[in-house]
Scaffold this motif. Sequence first.
Motif, PDB file in Angstrom:
ATOM      1  N   PRO A   1      -8.923 -17.784   0.772  1.00  0.00           N
ATOM      2  CA  PRO A   1      -7.637 -17.400   0.180  1.00  0.00           C
ATOM      3  C   PRO A   1      -7.335 -15.908   0.321  1.00  0.00           C
ATOM      4  N   SER A   2      -8.346 -15.073   0.167  1.00  0.00           N
ATOM      5  CA  SER A   2      -8.139 -13.626   0.311  1.00  0.00           C
ATOM      6  C   SER A   2      -7.746 -13.263   1.735  1.00  0.00           C
ATOM      7  N   GLU A   3      -8.382 -13.906   2.703  1.00  0.00           N
ATOM      8  CA  GLU A   3      -8.064 -13.650   4.113  1.00  0.00           C
ATOM      9  C   GLU A   3      -6.661 -14.138   4.459  1.00  0.00           C
ATOM     10  N   ILE A   4      -6.265 -15.257   3.874  1.00  0.00           N
ATOM     11  CA  ILE A   4      -4.903 -15.758   4.092  1.00  0.00           C
ATOM     12  C   ILE A   4      -3.886 -14.766   3.536  1.00  0.00           C
TER      13      ILE A   4
ATOM     14  N   ALA B   1       1.298 -10.505   9.099  1.00  0.00           N
ATOM     15  CA  ALA B   1       2.415 -11.190   9.756  1.00  0.00           C
ATOM     16  C   ALA B   1       3.752 -10.540   9.422  1.00  0.00           C
ATOM     17  N   GLN B   2       3.813  -9.890   8.248  1.00  0.00           N
ATOM     18  CA  GLN B   2       5.022  -9.165   7.845  1.00  0.00           C
ATOM     19  C   GLN B   2       5.030  -7.730   8.354  1.00  0.00           C
ATOM     20  N   GLU B   3       4.072  -7.449   9.267  1.00  0.00           N
ATOM     21  CA  GLU B   3       3.969  -6.158   9.948  1.00  0.00           C
ATOM     22  C   GLU B   3       3.637  -5.006   8.996  1.00  0.00           C
ATOM     23  N   LYS B   4       2.863  -5.309   7.956  1.00  0.00           N
ATOM     24  CA  LYS B   4       2.381  -4.267   7.061  1.00  0.00           C
ATOM     25  C   LYS B   4       1.161  -3.578   7.678  1.00  0.00           C
ATOM     26  N   THR B   5       1.063  -2.274   7.483  1.00  0.00           N
ATOM     27  CA  THR B   5      -0.095  -1.528   7.973  1.00  0.00           C
ATOM     28  C   THR B   5      -1.270  -1.734   7.022  1.00  0.00           C
ATOM     29  N   ASN B   6      -2.458  -1.327   7.468  1.00  0.00           N
ATOM     30  CA  ASN B   6      -3.632  -1.425   6.603  1.00  0.00           C
ATOM     31  C   ASN B   6      -3.440  -0.652   5.300  1.00  0.00           C
ATOM     32  N   THR B   7      -2.834   0.520   5.409  1.00  0.00           N
ATOM     33  CA  THR B   7      -2.595   1.334   4.203  1.00  0.00           C
ATOM     34  C   THR B   7      -1.620   0.633   3.259  1.00  0.00           C
ATOM     35  N   GLU B   8      -0.563   0.060   3.812  1.00  0.00           N
ATOM     36  CA  GLU B   8       0.419  -0.653   2.980  1.00  0.00           C
ATOM     37  C   GLU B   8      -0.214  -1.869   2.313  1.00  0.00           C
ATOM     38  N   ILE B   9      -1.037  -2.600   3.059  1.00  0.00           N
ATOM     39  CA  ILE B   9      -1.716  -3.774   2.500  1.00  0.00           C
ATOM     40  C   ILE B   9      -2.646  -3.347   1.372  1.00  0.00           C
ATOM     41  N   ALA B  10      -3.362  -2.274   1.580  1.00  0.00           N
ATOM     42  CA  ALA B  10      -4.279  -1.769   0.547  1.00  0.00           C
ATOM     43  C   ALA B  10      -3.516  -1.414  -0.725  1.00  0.00           C
ATOM     44  N   ASP B  11      -2.358  -0.771  -0.574  1.00  0.00           N
ATOM     45  CA  ASP B  11      -1.545  -0.390  -1.735  1.00  0.00           C
ATOM     46  C   ASP B  11      -1.008  -1.618  -2.460  1.00  0.00           C
ATOM     47  N   ILE B  12      -0.528  -2.594  -1.701  1.00  0.00           N
ATOM     48  CA  ILE B  12       0.045  -3.809  -2.287  1.00  0.00           C
ATOM     49  C   ILE B  12      -1.002  -4.579  -3.081  1.00  0.00           C
ATOM     50  N   LEU B  13      -2.215  -4.674  -2.547  1.00  0.00           N
ATOM     51  CA  LEU B  13      -3.271  -5.476  -3.168  1.00  0.00           C
ATOM     52  C   LEU B  13      -4.207  -4.665  -4.055  1.00  0.00           C
ATOM     53  N   SER B  14      -3.959  -3.357  -4.127  1.00  0.00           N
ATOM     54  CA  SER B  14      -4.800  -2.461  -4.943  1.00  0.00           C
ATOM     55  C   SER B  14      -6.268  -2.538  -4.538  1.00  0.00           C
ATOM     56  N   ILE B  15      -6.486  -2.469  -3.233  1.00  0.00           N
ATOM     57  CA  ILE B  15      -7.839  -2.450  -2.683  1.00  0.00           C
ATOM     58  C   ILE B  15      -7.933  -1.275  -1.711  1.00  0.00           C
ATOM     59  N   SER B  16      -9.129  -1.011  -1.224  1.00  0.00           N
ATOM     60  CA  SER B  16      -9.290   0.109  -0.299  1.00  0.00           C
ATOM     61  C   SER B  16      -8.906  -0.300   1.122  1.00  0.00           C
TER      62      SER B  16
ATOM     63  N   THR C   1     -11.672  -2.110   2.742  1.00  0.00           N
ATOM     64  CA  THR C   1     -11.739  -3.541   2.413  1.00  0.00           C
ATOM     65  C   THR C   1     -10.768  -4.332   3.270  1.00  0.00           C
ATOM     66  N   VAL C   2      -9.575  -3.795   3.491  1.00  0.00           N
ATOM     67  CA  VAL C   2      -8.598  -4.456   4.369  1.00  0.00           C
ATOM     68  C   VAL C   2      -9.172  -4.593   5.772  1.00  0.00           C
ATOM     69  N   GLU C   3      -9.777  -3.524   6.272  1.00  0.00           N
ATOM     70  CA  GLU C   3     -10.363  -3.549   7.618  1.00  0.00           C
ATOM     71  C   GLU C   3     -11.482  -4.589   7.706  1.00  0.00           C
ATOM     72  N   LYS C   4     -12.261  -4.716   6.639  1.00  0.00           N
ATOM     73  CA  LYS C   4     -13.332  -5.711   6.607  1.00  0.00           C
ATOM     74  C   LYS C   4     -12.758  -7.119   6.664  1.00  0.00           C
TER      75      LYS C   4
END
Length: 216
Positions: free
Chosen positions: A153-156, A163-178, A181-184
């Motif tokens: 579920p986390s990977e999905i 798929a929404q073209e978010k960057t790693n930094t944007e994804i980290a901010d949205i999910l409140s993770i580092s 962690t996104v790169e992992k």
Amino acid sequence: MFNKKDISIVIADDHPMLLRGLLDEFEANGYNVIGNSANGTQALEQILNLQPTIAILDIDMPLLSGFEIVKMAKEKYVKTKFIIFSYHREAEFVIQAKSLQIDGYLLKEDPFIEIEKCMDAVLNDKVYFSSSFNSQNLNDVSNEIKKLNWLTPSEITILKLIAQEKTNTEIADILSISVRTVEKHRSNIISKIWNNKTSKTLSAWAITHKNLIINY
């Protein structure tokens, strides 16, 4: 072959002539049509209230699309079998149908005997796509869906944001993770779906299959 008297049918299409023609065809062949509608909201109400055996739905309708009707009805755990009846044969629509686990998908140019074959199949718990579809294309879509089944579920969640073209930094901010962690997560997704592919390849694949991923 099923007994026509034992099944109930709801039909929805926003084209009056097509709806009338389909309704007349069913009634002339002895089928029990208990509801028909020209918009998605009315179709959903009929499905929830009447609990038909089969619902035959156009995709493009006012208020709610055929796909939205299926998703909302399934959330209510109705036992109705859903058949899409559309002009659309493009891959993106097939992807959405498969991701929603729709029982049947027919094209509006199909003869009535094809509709009967589809109903017979879905009533026997089989998935039926119009014989007008290319079987290889259907298999390709199924293979893409299988890739998603391997993910957590986390990977999905990460993949939907990619798929929404978010960057790693944007994804980290949205999910409140580092970001790490996104790169992992990205690395894990790549290792499950392919071997020796890059993060750039994952982004391109996710964007191409956005409809499949978002509706998964």
